[in-house]
Design an enzyme around this catalytic site. Structure first.
Site, PDB file in Angstrom:
ATOM      1  N   HIS A  79      40.706  36.010  38.875  1.00 20.43           N
ATOM      2  CA  HIS A  79      41.166  37.402  38.919  1.00 20.43           C
ATOM      3  C   HIS A  79      40.076  38.291  39.524  1.00 20.43           C
ATOM      4  CE1 HIS A  79      43.253  40.961  36.877  1.00 20.43           C
ATOM      5  NE2 HIS A  79      42.117  41.464  37.299  1.00 20.43           N
ATOM      6  N   GLU A  80      38.864  38.181  38.974  1.00 17.66           N
ATOM      7  CA  GLU A  80      37.765  39.045  39.433  1.00 17.66           C
ATOM      8  C   GLU A  80      37.285  38.653  40.826  1.00 17.66           C
ATOM      9  OE1 GLU A  80      37.463  41.721  37.912  1.00 17.66           O
ATOM     10  OE2 GLU A  80      38.376  41.176  36.005  1.00 17.66           O
ATOM     11  N   HIS A  83      39.426  40.126  43.486  1.00 12.50           N
ATOM     12  CA  HIS A  83      39.138  41.538  43.761  1.00 12.50           C
ATOM     13  C   HIS A  83      38.054  41.652  44.828  1.00 12.50           C
ATOM     14  CE1 HIS A  83      41.694  43.510  40.870  1.00 12.50           C
ATOM     15  NE2 HIS A  83      41.133  42.913  39.832  1.00 12.50           N
TER      16      HIS A  83
END
Length: 171
Positions: A79-80, A83
């Site tokens: 997820h990170e 980004h």
């Protein structure tokens, strides 16, 4: 004895290796290389992690990681990382917009969720009880302090302005 906020080196290495594996998967899928971020284990509050796009930095919550290791490595890390990669590929885009969702789904085969569902009872801070027409509402210390400085919060359900029930701190 280390505090619950500190991770042993094995856990740190496992997460760092997962970050690297995620970057490699994205590099293969997008056929380009990406600069690696600095990694910190200093996230606080209820967030599992944060990506700092302009400084190419990742922060992870040590307590939530310790308590949810498998899910953390499987979901939070990609997820990170997504980004950061979205920022490097597309520039300024919505944080959980179509570009980010596509990377999560196509590269990692994950449901692109914006939030985690970990138990945060260990990490949640002190709260203050407020009231509206539809019932009690708990505010964090930060929001309570903003109320004290003049900010008014409205209930998301009924729209009434929240008023403090008591000066007692609830946990």
């Amino acid at each position: 004895m280390p505090s619950s906020r500190h991770l042993d080196s094995q856990l740190q290495q496992a997460l760092e290796q997962r970050v690297e594996t995620c970057f490699q998967a994205l590099e293969t899928a997008l056929e380009r290389s990406f600069s690696r971020p600095s990694i910190e284990f200093s996230q606080r509050g209820k967030a599992a992690g944060s990506a700092y796009l302009t400084s190419n930095r990742l922060r992870f919550h040590p307590v939530l990681y310790k308590d949810n290791q498998q899910a953390f490595l499987q979901e939070v890390v990609p997820h990170e990382v997504c980004h950061l990669v979205c920022h490097q590929v597309y520039g300024k885009v919505r944080p959980h917009g179509p570009e980010w969702r596509a990377l999560m789904a196509q590269v990692f085969g994950l449901n692109p969720k914006a939030t985690h569902s970990f138990d945060v009872s260990k990490v949640i801070g002190k709260t203050f009880e407020y009231q509206c027409t539809c019932g009690p509402v708990s505010l964090t210390l930060r929001r309570h302090n903003k109320v004290l400085s003049g900010v008014r919060y409205q209930c998301r359900r009924c729209g009434d302005v929240l008023t403090q029930i008591s000066a007692q701190i609830a946990r």
